[in-house]
Design an enzyme around this catalytic site. Structure first.
Site, PDB file in Angstrom:
ATOM      1  N   ASP B  52       0.878  -1.054   0.057  1.00  0.00           N
ATOM      2  CA  ASP B  52      -0.144  -0.146   0.409  1.00  0.00           C
ATOM      3  C   ASP B  52       1.155   1.700  -0.222  1.00  0.00           C
ATOM      4  O   ASP B  52       0.316   2.405  -0.495  1.00  0.00           O
ATOM      5  CB  ASP B  52      -1.309   0.155   0.676  1.00  0.00           C
ATOM      6  CG  ASP B  52      -0.420   0.049   2.538  1.00  0.00           C
ATOM      7  OD1 ASP B  52       1.036   0.104   2.933  1.00  0.00           O
ATOM      8  OD2 ASP B  52      -0.370   0.228   3.444  1.00  0.00           O
ATOM      9  N   ARG B 264      -3.287   4.413   7.775  1.00  0.00           N
ATOM     10  CA  ARG B 264      -3.517   4.300   6.017  1.00  0.00           C
ATOM     11  C   ARG B 264      -5.218   5.299   6.139  1.00  0.00           C
ATOM     12  O   ARG B 264      -5.454   5.922   6.591  1.00  0.00           O
ATOM     13  CB  ARG B 264      -3.734   2.915   6.421  1.00  0.00           C
ATOM     14  CG  ARG B 264      -3.337   1.794   5.523  1.00  0.00           C
ATOM     15  CD  ARG B 264      -2.607   1.452   4.769  1.00  0.00           C
ATOM     16  NE  ARG B 264      -3.922   1.308   4.007  1.00  0.00           N
ATOM     17  CZ  ARG B 264      -3.990   0.031   4.107  1.00  0.00           C
ATOM     18  NH1 ARG B 264      -3.527  -1.035   4.220  1.00  0.00           N
ATOM     19  NH2 ARG B 264      -5.543  -0.085   3.566  1.00  0.00           N
TER      20      ARG B 264
END
Lengths: 629, 629
Positions: B52, B264
């Site tokens: 990610d 995130r």
């Protein structure tokens, strides 16, 4: 069963006219969840031409627009991860052109014109976007239409109002639940067997029906002011030219009359060309539009631009003629139940790029007030501030506009004409006027929603002016954020707590005491929170402490309902943005609480030890939470 | 008529595997108009978890991606009116989180951990975006999928290759029109009566089929390197915690093992938790994944983070276990007809956030080369530079990764452990490594497309490194523009003419002479222009003159094919951006021509009086325009 030919219905707000003022209003109300309808008698919306200037303040407004409280979680998710791209401004940045530079031309001693000077097109040092933009009016309208459509609101067209009655009963007019306006609408594209007439009972009617407003005439509202004799031709074209400033805004004084050039999206350009009476006036002194076409305007343009030439190998996109008229309506509202906005209440010289901007700012000012009154949060008297704030602005704007138009349409100073307009005089007025037309200089006077005491605690956040933009750093993750993006037009009042230095334990004690006091049951947050404090008020805190030593957990939970709501006056990791915010805002080191209205204007400043005045501010127009809530 | 059970077809490029490497390749080739197919054996694409991290160089690449020559007019219309919002980066800015700050924790003398230091998360002072971003891999893949879809390219799935043969005939391999690869594909969701097997004849096959690459095994390409013994648990969660750096990237050394925290999107956080062998290894010393679940990882996390606590009231979004392995394939290509990219040729420790970034950069490097060869513009030997450039980078990356992983997994230095890793040593490696992992430090060695002579004429534009971002001002309208936005990944070579001061008449004479010379029939623009010079080359000019005195008409037409293509090294009207570009780039006052490759890397620098060397640069890999064109 036969279909009834007359339909009846109720609505909270009926907007008449889907130009920029009406669409801004409908868009804002639709996102606020208000029961709103908007009608227009035109069958389709604009494709080209008309107003097109987009001034710095309206870009700011677009950037913080399209946010509603019910969407707030979704909005937050997107905002927290984004520096730039929410709101409607991203569409402008994609579709519109930016205008940064202005060039000034005057008669050359050798005949023709020559460049005298260049300067910033926009005079607005505090603007977040210190430039002008341009896009055809249909493009701007489409941005609103698309945004409204996400809330299921569409322009109903072609639909024409044929009569309007407003109750004269004071009790009815003062009852917030009443529908005192009765409007009859006629559908212009009747299909067989469908009703062609509808009676609408509305709580509020907003007339955004343009310079020849039907609503205005129905209520005998008069326009004050006059027309000038200056006649201008306007056209949009893709030019072939050797003129070196064709992508700048140009103010050109020539022996042959004045011109203005405004760059448009893509390679297009708009020309404003002053025409001589003989070209357009008939034998009786009336303007005869049949005497002038785009070829004639281009012919005059080439004379005025000599020694440069301009032509086009494309079709002319749009053209028109106009005579400058500067007028303001004598009132903006009838019992605060029927209101007018936009061209219906003020007309200007189009060269200032003001008509559309002032119109959108009118309903940007009005929409949140309607939402607060309709929700029962505010008293109907709040709507009085719409006229007091926006009519005064229109009057000031027109005073400037007259001066500017006279200078611009006047003869230039030359060797043979000592009485003419000098470049220095023209530039000075251009810049003074620019601060005003940019929208950045708008200053609302003291009222129920503008309390000017305690100005010294935030000496540069002028109460009554729009909140200054500035980049701060989020304490939790050091991401730079523009404060404007955190105070969107979501109908909530913003409570900005400038905490001072939270790494100083004495100051931190004051901050904790403030939080405890502000959280009290008699304080405004709870008293006017209608059982939903975070729906009415947004609390953010901003410390002067530095990122290396601050934790987002430093301030009391009231001042950080989410980790993203505690900011620092510091720069980012690479010193590319942020820092100096306390100084730019003139914040007292003891701290201050700043109230920003839902439309982004500073409403009030208070020191930590005077929450009573804050309570009073809100008590002046808000309805207390009912005991049951 | 019975449906045949075996279908046969041709394609120019067949991509096997629709992870980030494969999708970047398919997206770039689809926008270049290449005949491309991409297959994947998974039935659906990822929803959560996996890689990610999005590093600064990849953000730059996303920003200048999704532009093709055929769309160029449309692109221009949009670019000219936009500072920020084209390309794929705007999606990242909307959906991904930004990580600016890193925090470092170490054992406290009082037990538990304490913060030792904070620093910039990214060490890359020249990065246009000097921060890291994070978004789940499925979100990143969707950006590519949506972009490809606009060109009608979709992932065909579930489709598995079952055999591949490559012609051994040298003549066939060297014939640019041949289809030397024969691949048999099997459809995994066969529906009655449809063919379940297809034979595809491809000019090029790109294997992006992951760490366990089938293509790699079919061609006996071996992985070099080894696995370590460090075992890590990873999980994504929305935390409830009192840990003050939860929105920063954290490197935590505790007595109980190391942790890393990476913020995130939204409120989610990723934890990397080092696990002890006893927790995960069975009696035979093998990792037993059944021994550890998310509860166990959370238990270890709480021990490592003590005195802070972390828990969640939401379901765990995703979790996994992994053992660090650092390996590189011994070659990246078979006769330049079958190439491998991404995890198929390199694996790293995921904590550096490198796997996905290196993979996307692999095919960003490869795609334009394939497009040039397929169009007949470049010789097939150009593809050799893919392996030479990207394999060397992978090797360097892995050397750094080993050092960093050892430091990070190693014991911290404490009073009782003088041999442990000190904070200073760790921070130093973090920052050195950071310049490398950001992608900004990538430096390609001299090759057919990297000629290092004449470096002194643009001393800070390091030949072989990516072009430095900088804001310049358009001469025609003074709009600030980021040079990166003007040199998009559109498969064209960019010819940047740094003209020097064009308001100096002597220098202007040199510029005019240069234009005349460069426009000659034997010069590279025409010789390698294939009858479509502006499709192969984009010419921009940049003067050191100031905006107040410059006209866009000052330079010869070759250097301003449109008014937007002549830039000035000056700041905008409010001194908010721009200026200092000649100094930042180290441009010789006599001027210089800089060639930027389609992937954004500086390929060559030349003085005005040495166009011969520029001609030679292109002759090294380009095919001359055939006489008929």
């Amino acid at each position: 069963m036969p279909v009834p030919l007359i339909k009846e219905s109720d609505v909270d707000v009926l907007i008449i006219g889907a130009g920029p003022a009406g669409l801004m209003c409908a868009m804002a109300l639709s996102h606020a969840g208000v029961n709103v309808r908007i009608i227009d008698q035109r069958a389709v919306n604009l494709a080209a031409g008309q107003a097109d200037g987009i001034q710095p303040r309206i870009i700011e407004v677009f950037q913080v627009t399209m946010v509603d409280v019910s969407d707030f979680d979704g909005f937050l998710m997107s905002l927290f991860t984004s520096l730039q791209s929410y709101g409607l401004a991203s569409r402008l940045f994609k579709e519109a052109v930016q205008v940064h530079m202005a060039a000034f031309y005057n008669p050359s001693p050798n005949g023709g014109i020559e460049r005298t000077d260049r300067a910033a097109d926009v005079t607005a040092p505090t603007a977040r976007y210190a430039f002008e933009m341009a896009l055809h009016q249909g493009g701007i309208e489409q941005i609103f239409l698309d945004s409204m459509a996400t809330k299921g609101v569409h322009v109903e067209r072609p639909l024409m109002p044929t009569s309007i009655e407003l109750s004269q009963d004071e009790a009815v007019l003062k009852d917030p639940t009443s529908h005192p306006a009765k409007v009859v609408l006629k559908r212009l594209d009747v299909s067989e067997g469908k009703p062609d007439t509808e009676i609408v009972y509305a709580k509020y009617v907003v007339g955004c029906d343009g310079a020849h407003s039907w609503i205005r005439k129905e209520f005998n509202i008069t326009m004050e002011g006059e027309q000038t004799d200056y006649i201008w031709g306007v056209l949009d074209l893709i030019p072939d030219t050797d003129f070196p400033d064709i992508r700048n805004r140009c103010a050109i004084h020539s022996h042959n009359g004045s011109c203005m050039i405004i760059p448009r999206e893509g390679d297009m350009v708009r020309l404003y060309i002053q025409l001589a009476d003989k070209d357009v006036v008939d034998s009786k002194g009336r303007v005869d539009k049949s005497k002038v076409g785009p070829e004639k305007i281009m012919e005059v343009a080439n004379k005025s631009l000599y020694p440069y030439t301009i032509s086009t190998s494309h079709p002319i996109d749009w053209w028109t003629l106009y005579i400058i008229g500067q007028r303001v309506a004598n009132r903006y509202s009838v019992h605060e139940r029927v209101l007018i906005a936009g061209d219906a209440c003020h007309t200007h010289s189009p060269k200032a790029g003001q008509g559309m901007n002032a119109s959108m700012n009118d309903t940007h000012n009005l929409a949140w007030k309607l939402a607060h009154v309709l929700r029962g949060w505010a008293d109907i008297s709040l709507l009085k501030t719409y006229e007091s704030e926006r009519r005064k602005y229109a009057q000031e704007l027109i005073e400037f506009d007259k001066r500017f138009a006279a200078l611009f349409s006047g003869k230039p100073r030359t060797e043979g004409n000592d009485e003419g307009v000098s470049h220095e005089e023209f530039l000075g007025t251009f810049q003074t006027f620019g601060l005003f037309t940019s929208g950045i200089g708008v200053h609302y006077q003291p009222s129920a929603i503008v309390h000017t005491q305690h100005q010294s605690f935030a000496s540069k956040l002028i109460i009554g002016q729009r909140m200054l933009p500035h980049i701060f750093i989020r304490a939790a993750d050091s991401q730079p954020v523009e404060l404007h993006d955190l105070i969107p037009s979501d109908t909530r009042f913003k409570v900005l707590v400038f905490t001072g230095d939270t790494t100083d334990t004495t100051q931190l004690d004051h901050v904790r005491a403030l939080a405890e006091d502000m959280n009290g049951p008699q304080r405004f947050l709870k008293k006017f929170g209608h059982g939903n404090t975070s729906g009415v008020f947004e609390v953010l805190s901003i410390s002067s402490a530095k990122k290396r030593y601050s934790n987002y957990t430093d301030v009391p939970p009231l001042f950080r309902s989410h980790w993203s709501k505690f900011l620092l006056d510091d720069c980012d990791m690479y010193n590319r943005s942020g820092g100096g915010g306390y100084e730019a805002y003139g914040i007292d080191p003891r701290g201050a609480v700043v109230i920003v209205r839902p439309d982004g204007y500073v409403g009030m400043v208070a020191p930590f030890d005077n929450l009573d005045d804050l309570d009073e501010y809100f008590a002046a127009f808000m309805v207390p939470t009912p005991p049951s809530a």
